[in-house]
Design an enzyme around this catalytic site. Sequence first.
Site, PDB file in Angstrom:
ATOM      1  N   SER A 131       0.824  -1.208   0.000  1.00 19.65           N
ATOM      2  CA  SER A 131       0.000   0.000   0.000  1.00 19.65           C
ATOM      3  C   SER A 131       0.857   1.256   0.000  1.00 19.65           C
ATOM      4  CB  SER A 131      -0.882   0.000   1.259  1.00 19.65           C
ATOM      5  OG  SER A 131      -1.473   1.260   1.447  1.00 19.65           O
ATOM      6  N   TYR A 156      -2.630  -0.036  10.230  1.00 21.26           N
ATOM      7  CA  TYR A 156      -2.856  -0.687   8.934  1.00 21.26           C
ATOM      8  C   TYR A 156      -1.609  -0.532   8.064  1.00 21.26           C
ATOM      9  CZ  TYR A 156      -3.929  -1.092   4.035  1.00 21.26           C
ATOM     10  OH  TYR A 156      -3.867  -1.420   2.704  1.00 21.26           O
ATOM     11  N   LYS A 160       1.445  -3.281   6.657  1.00 21.56           N
ATOM     12  CA  LYS A 160       1.890  -3.436   5.267  1.00 21.56           C
ATOM     13  C   LYS A 160       3.414  -3.288   5.199  1.00 21.56           C
ATOM     14  CE  LYS A 160      -1.910  -4.275   3.066  1.00 21.56           C
ATOM     15  NZ  LYS A 160      -2.092  -5.576   2.355  1.00 21.56           N
TER      16      LYS A 160
HETATM   17  C1  WQD Z   1     -10.094   9.267   0.429  1.00 17.09           C
HETATM   18  C2  WQD Z   1     -10.394  10.718   0.725  1.00 17.09           C
HETATM   19  C3  WQD Z   1     -10.826  11.264   3.014  1.00 17.09           C
HETATM   20  C4  WQD Z   1     -14.541   9.066   3.375  1.00 17.09           C
HETATM   21  C5  WQD Z   1      -7.210   4.319   1.060  1.00 17.09           C
HETATM   22  C6  WQD Z   1      -7.448   2.980   1.656  1.00 17.09           C
HETATM   23  C7  WQD Z   1      -6.157   2.352   2.115  1.00 17.09           C
HETATM   24  C8  WQD Z   1      -5.059   2.488   1.080  1.00 17.09           C
HETATM   25  C9  WQD Z   1      -4.907   3.926   0.654  1.00 17.09           C
HETATM   26  C10 WQD Z   1      -4.660   0.507  -0.198  1.00 17.09           C
HETATM   27  C11 WQD Z   1      -9.706  11.169   2.011  1.00 17.09           C
HETATM   28  C12 WQD Z   1     -12.059  11.528   2.150  1.00 17.09           C
HETATM   29  C13 WQD Z   1     -13.378   9.609   2.868  1.00 17.09           C
HETATM   30  C14 WQD Z   1     -15.608   9.906   3.748  1.00 17.09           C
HETATM   31  C15 WQD Z   1     -14.320  11.814   3.064  1.00 17.09           C
HETATM   32  N1  WQD Z   1      -5.310   1.691  -0.075  1.00 17.09           N
HETATM   33  N2  WQD Z   1     -13.282  10.942   2.713  1.00 17.09           N
HETATM   34  N3  WQD Z   1     -15.466  11.263   3.574  1.00 17.09           N
HETATM   35  O1  WQD Z   1      -7.725   7.400   3.182  1.00 17.09           O
HETATM   36  O2  WQD Z   1      -6.640   7.477   0.881  1.00 17.09           O
HETATM   37  O3  WQD Z   1      -6.998   5.286   2.077  1.00 17.09           O
HETATM   38  O4  WQD Z   1      -6.142   4.352   0.155  1.00 17.09           O
HETATM   39  O5  WQD Z   1      -3.979  -0.008   0.617  1.00 17.09           O
HETATM   40  O6  WQD Z   1      -6.438   0.996   2.336  1.00 17.09           O
HETATM   41  O7  WQD Z   1      -8.289   3.114   2.754  1.00 17.09           O
HETATM   42  O8  WQD Z   1      -8.920   6.570   1.095  1.00 17.09           O
HETATM   43  O9  WQD Z   1     -11.299   6.476   0.472  1.00 17.09           O
HETATM   44  O10 WQD Z   1     -10.671   6.438   2.950  1.00 17.09           O
HETATM   45  O11 WQD Z   1     -10.398   8.536   1.633  1.00 17.09           O
HETATM   46  O12 WQD Z   1     -14.212  13.037   2.917  1.00 17.09           O
HETATM   47  O13 WQD Z   1     -16.706   9.471   4.224  1.00 17.09           O
HETATM   48  O14 WQD Z   1     -11.794  10.874   0.928  1.00 17.09           O
HETATM   49  O15 WQD Z   1     -10.661  12.323   3.924  1.00 17.09           O
HETATM   50  O16 WQD Z   1      -9.194  12.453   1.797  1.00 17.09           O
HETATM   51  P1  WQD Z   1      -7.517   6.779   1.852  1.00 17.09           P
HETATM   52  P2  WQD Z   1     -10.404   6.934   1.575  1.00 17.09           P
END
Ligand code: WQD
Length: 351
Positions: A131, A156, A160
Amino acid sequence: MSTILITGWLGYIWSHAAVVFAQKWYDIVIIDNLSNTNLSVLEKLTTLIGKFTWRSRQPKFYQIDLKNTEEVRKVFHENKIDGVIHFAAFKAVEESCEDPFKYYENNISGGVSLYKVMNEFWIKNIVFSSSCTVYDTMNVTPPYDEQTPKKTINPYGSTKRMSEIILEDLSTHKGFNTILLRYFNPIGAHPSGLIGENPKGIPNNLLPYIYKVATGEYEFLNVRGNDYPTPDGTCIRDYLHVMDLAEAHVLAYEYLQKNKKFIPSSAGPEWFLDVFNLGTGQGTSVLEMIQLTEKAIDKKITYKIWPRRPWDAPTVYANPSKANTILGRKTQRTISEAIQDGWRFITKNNS
Ligand code: WQD
């Protein structure tokens, strides 16, 4: 043809990879304990794979927990496995902060149990689902390449990175041939709408949450922070179509097959390890994702600004050139296509 073992969890990424590997005529053995997915994923997988293979090549499925080493040994006794694609891991960042032990036990101990059996059976080819959360996203400005300094800020991401270090050790000291794939933000679904991501409970990730607003299950999306140092104040991420991600796994496994070391040799290291970022190299903000979704599925997405999530970095996106150059991969599908493909899965499975 080669037989690969796919270890699954959640059912999202691995099910898409299984389809692509089957299309390339690999025989597939699957281990999943189904604690986060259910047998319907396998039924749909069978339907999809059945479209281009005859019955005898349907995946073999074992419902076991990787931490049960004896059960894992049984899988290796019963199948002539050539290599492993290891996906099985919990991946909810917030949950990992609330219950780190669950993540260490599952993501680390489960992996060690698998690697131990691989070593016993002298099966040393592995592609590992890592990741971009291993990178120091709070202090290093993107784009991130594979040499970007690493610093994890949640359990998490730590599991990784720890898994990567374990596999680096096993490559150096036990001759494992290893590819580490560092995912950015996978989204979307197989175009058939048969498989995709529909997490149980409240989604942690952005797009699954947006879909629940689009279906009316939720009234609005909580945009977690709009005061970041980005053009529109919301966080930027590198969203890639899950099919692009899945196809990259086949390219990575073929690259491993070409470069693996069979036995200690005088020419070069007696082991093989490489690492690749899987992203598009494009950053998209939360507000842009909302606008893209409204346009792609013709639904209004209501949102409210909520406080930041403590672990969120303002901007995260890949420098994908190493994978594009060495693996020959490229981003084939747009974010809008991913959003539409994911929506097709949601609407087919909500009906
Ligand atoms: C994206 C953006 C939130 C939810 C993910 C995976 C992790 C890893 C990396 C593989 C952020 C915003 C989110 C919500 C919001 N992938 N958001 N409201 O945090 O980059 O992590 O990618 O390993 O496993 O979780 O992705 O989709 O959680 O958030 O505003 O209800 O959306 O703040 O900026 P993230 P995400």
